[in-house]
Design a protein around this motif. Structure first.
Motif, PDB file in Angstrom:
ATOM      1  N   PHE A  21     -10.253  45.918 -16.399  1.00 19.18           N
ATOM      2  CA  PHE A  21     -10.128  44.596 -15.891  1.00 19.18           C
ATOM      3  C   PHE A  21     -10.950  43.622 -16.987  1.00 19.18           C
ATOM      4  N   ALA A  22     -11.592  44.182 -17.885  1.00 17.99           N
ATOM      5  CA  ALA A  22     -12.057  43.362 -19.008  1.00 17.99           C
ATOM      6  C   ALA A  22     -11.098  42.516 -19.546  1.00 17.99           C
ATOM      7  N   GLY A  23     -11.535  41.366 -20.075  1.00 18.09           N
ATOM      8  CA  GLY A  23     -10.836  40.306 -20.903  1.00 18.09           C
ATOM      9  C   GLY A  23      -9.930  39.510 -20.049  1.00 18.09           C
ATOM     10  N   LEU A  24      -9.853  39.395 -18.602  1.00 19.66           N
ATOM     11  CA  LEU A  24      -9.074  38.665 -17.962  1.00 19.66           C
ATOM     12  C   LEU A  24      -9.374  37.349 -17.980  1.00 19.66           C
ATOM     13  N   PRO A  25      -8.463  36.239 -18.387  1.00 20.26           N
ATOM     14  CA  PRO A  25      -8.774  34.967 -18.311  1.00 20.26           C
ATOM     15  C   PRO A  25      -9.120  34.329 -17.040  1.00 20.26           C
ATOM     16  N   LEU A  47      -2.769  36.628 -11.967  1.00 17.42           N
ATOM     17  CA  LEU A  47      -3.915  36.713 -12.223  1.00 17.42           C
ATOM     18  C   LEU A  47      -4.942  36.783 -11.207  1.00 17.42           C
ATOM     19  N   ASP A  48      -4.456  35.959 -10.012  1.00 19.04           N
ATOM     20  CA  ASP A  48      -5.272  36.057  -8.590  1.00 19.04           C
ATOM     21  C   ASP A  48      -5.285  37.661  -8.101  1.00 19.04           C
ATOM     22  N   GLU A  49      -4.070  38.254  -8.284  1.00 15.94           N
ATOM     23  CA  GLU A  49      -4.162  39.650  -7.800  1.00 15.94           C
ATOM     24  C   GLU A  49      -4.776  40.506  -8.521  1.00 15.94           C
ATOM     25  N   LEU A  50      -4.923  40.281  -9.887  1.00 16.59           N
ATOM     26  CA  LEU A  50      -5.839  41.204 -10.643  1.00 16.59           C
ATOM     27  C   LEU A  50      -7.259  40.919 -10.306  1.00 16.59           C
ATOM     28  N   LYS A  51      -7.770  39.787 -10.143  1.00 13.30           N
ATOM     29  CA  LYS A  51      -9.005  39.416  -9.799  1.00 13.30           C
ATOM     30  C   LYS A  51      -9.574  39.692  -8.398  1.00 13.30           C
ATOM     31  N   ALA A  52      -8.503  39.856  -7.613  1.00  9.71           N
ATOM     32  CA  ALA A  52      -8.833  40.122  -6.280  1.00  9.71           C
ATOM     33  C   ALA A  52      -9.236  41.831  -6.118  1.00  9.71           C
ATOM     34  N   GLY A  53      -8.375  42.520  -7.113  1.00  7.62           N
ATOM     35  CA  GLY A  53      -8.510  44.036  -7.124  1.00  7.62           C
ATOM     36  C   GLY A  53      -9.766  44.687  -8.197  1.00  7.62           C
ATOM     37  N   ALA A  54     -10.179  43.588  -8.886  1.00  6.40           N
ATOM     38  CA  ALA A  54     -11.095  44.177  -9.915  1.00  6.40           C
ATOM     39  C   ALA A  54     -12.533  44.492  -9.072  1.00  6.40           C
ATOM     40  N   PRO A  55     -13.002  43.977  -8.068  1.00  7.38           N
ATOM     41  CA  PRO A  55     -14.186  44.301  -7.454  1.00  7.38           C
ATOM     42  C   PRO A  55     -14.128  45.816  -6.692  1.00  7.38           C
ATOM     43  N   LYS A  56     -12.963  46.150  -6.558  1.00  2.77           N
ATOM     44  CA  LYS A  56     -12.710  47.450  -5.590  1.00  2.77           C
ATOM     45  C   LYS A  56     -12.517  48.598  -6.498  1.00  2.77           C
ATOM     46  N   GLN A  57     -12.581  48.348  -7.789  1.00  6.56           N
ATOM     47  CA  GLN A  57     -12.547  49.546  -8.628  1.00  6.56           C
ATOM     48  C   GLN A  57     -13.693  50.444  -8.401  1.00  6.56           C
ATOM     49  N   ARG A  58     -13.257  51.905  -8.380  1.00 11.10           N
ATOM     50  CA  ARG A  58     -14.161  52.792  -8.108  1.00 11.10           C
ATOM     51  C   ARG A  58     -14.258  53.872  -9.133  1.00 11.10           C
ATOM     52  N   LYS A  59     -15.419  54.545  -9.369  1.00 10.56           N
ATOM     53  CA  LYS A  59     -15.896  55.770  -9.994  1.00 10.56           C
ATOM     54  C   LYS A  59     -15.940  56.897  -9.332  1.00 10.56           C
ATOM     55  N   ALA A  60     -15.656  58.174 -10.134  1.00 10.59           N
ATOM     56  CA  ALA A  60     -15.749  59.226  -9.370  1.00 10.59           C
ATOM     57  C   ALA A  60     -16.317  60.237 -10.254  1.00 10.59           C
ATOM     58  N   PRO A  61     -17.168  61.247  -9.982  1.00 11.95           N
ATOM     59  CA  PRO A  61     -17.560  62.414 -10.882  1.00 11.95           C
ATOM     60  C   PRO A  61     -16.440  62.716 -11.664  1.00 11.95           C
TER      61      PRO A  61
END
Length: 316
Positions: free
Chosen positions: A78-82, A101-115
Motif C-alpha cells: 500500500f506504499a505510495g497511496l495518495p 482510494l477509500d477501499e484501499l485505505k480501509a484495507g491497508a491496516p488489515k495487512q498481515r504477515k506470516a512466518p
C-alpha cells in the motif's frame, strides 16, 4: 613288580594325565575361539544390518521431502497511496477514484504477515481442511503430490490462523468463474510477506493454441480446483509470486497453465460456491490500462453475498 617298573608306570600315568589336561585345555581354547568368532560375526552382522536399515530409513525419509525456495517480500503493498484524489484525475472520474482510494485505505491496516515457510516440505499425502464461512462450510482437500511447496505453505497459513476473520474479496462471472480469497485486506493487494515458487499444473487438458507472445499454453481448470493466485514472475528475482491468495473454480474455466493447483473443493463446498455465484456481483472498480480511467466491471467484483471466513481448520 620291581620298584623300577612301578616308577615307570607311575611316570606313564602322570604323562597321560598331563597330556589329557593339555588336550582338554586345547579343546576349551578352541571352543572359546569359535564362540568368540561367532559372537563377533553376529555383532558385526547386527551392526551392518542396523546401518543398512538406518540408511534405508534415512533415504526413505529424505525421499518424502522436497526443497522449496520462498522469497521474503518486505515491500508494503500500500506504499505510495495518495492522501487525496490527484488533481489530474478528470472531474467525472473523481468520485470513482475516491471510492477506489477509500477501499484501499480501509484495507491497508488489515495487512498481515506470516512466518516464511521452511525450505523443505513434504511431498506425499493429503491435507483435509474446512473454511467456515458466513455462507456455509467449504471443505477442501489439499494434495501435496503436484505442489508440495505451496501446499505446505498453505497448511502453515491455516495453522497460523492467517485466514481467520478475512473476506473473499473477488467473484468473477465471465469466461472464468471463480471466488478469490486469502487476502486479509480484501483489496487484492495483501499477502503474507513472502512469495512462493511456481509449481505449474500437469495433466490438464489443453484449451486452444499457446499465447503467441508468452508461449503459455491455456488449459482447462476443472470445477472445484483450488489454485494459488499470482502476478506473474518477480521481475527482480525471477521467482514465483504466489502467496496467501487463492481462488476456487466454480465452473470449468480456461487459464494459462501458470497457476499452481493445491487441491480441490469437496461437494458441500461446491454448493456454497454455486450459491455465492448465483447471488451476483457488486461491480468492481478496476484501472483501465489503456485509458487510465476507472471502469466498473459487472463480471468482476465483490460477491453480493458476503463470504466471510470466520475460521480455517485442518481436520485430519
Amino acid at each position: 613288580m620291581s620298584s623300577n617298573e612301578q616308577r615307570r608306570q607311575a611316570a606313564k600315568r602322570k604323562l597321560e594325565k598331563r597330556l589329557e589336561r593339555q588336550q582338554q585345555a586345547a579343546r576349551k581354547r578352541k571352543i572359546i575361539i569359535i564362540s568368540t568368532s561367532v559372537v563377533l560375526v553376529v555383532a558385526v552382522a547386527a551392526v551392518a544390518t542396523t546401518l543398512i536399515v538406518k540408511k534405508v530409513a534415512d533415504d526413505n525419509e529424505k525421499a518424502r521431502w522436497t526443497a522449496c525456495s520462498f522469497v521474503d517480500d518486505p515491500t508494503d503493498p500500500f506504499a505510495g497511496l495518495p492522501d487525496t484524489v490527484p488533481a489530474e484525475v478528470p472531474a467525472d472520474q473523481q468520485p470513482k477514484f475516491q471510492q477506489f482510494l477509500d477501499e484501499l485505505k480501509a484495507g491497508a491496516p488489515k495487512q498481515r504477515k506470516a512466518p516464511i515457510p521452511g525450505d523443505k516440505q513434504l511431498k506425499e499425502g493429503t491435507v483435509d481442511a474446512v473454511f467456515t464461512t458466513s455462507q456455509g462450510d467449504i471443505p477442501v482437500q489439499l494434495n501435496r503430490k503436484d505442489a508440495p511447496c505451496n501446499v505446505g505453505a498453505f497448511e502453515g497459513l491455516i495453522k497460523e490462523n492467517y485466514f481467520n476473520d478475512t473476506s473473499c474479496h473477488r467473484l468473477t462471472n465471465d469466461q472464468l468463474k471463480v471466488l478469490q480469497c486469502g487476502d486479509p485486506t480484501a483489496t487484492g493487494r495483501g499477502g503474507p510477506g513472502w512469495q512462493s515458487p511456481d509449481e505449474p499444473p500437469t495433466g490438464f487438458a489443453p484449451a486452444g493454441e499457446p499465447d503467441p507472445t508468452s508461449g503459455a499454453q491455456p488449459v482447462t481448470y476443472p470445477r472445484g480446483t483450488i489454485a494459488v493466485a499470482n502476478s506473474g514472475k518477480n521481475q527482480e528475482t525471477g521467482a514465483g509470486t504466489g502467496g496467501s491468495q487463492f481462488f476456487m473454480v466454480i465452473q470449468d474455466g480456461v487459464l494459462p497453465a501458470d497457476y499452481t493447483v493445491i487441491g480441490k473443493v469437496e461437494e458441500p463446498g461446491l454448493q456454497v460456491l454455486d450459491k455465492v455465484l448465483a447471488g451476483g456481483i457488486t461491480p468492481g472498480l478496476r484501472p483501465n490500462q489503456q485509458t487510465g480511467s476507472l471502469d466498473e466491471n459487472p463480471t468482476d467484483g465483490k460477491p453480493v453475498l458476503p463470504v466471510e471466513i470466520t475460521t480455517a481448520t485442518i481436520t485430519n
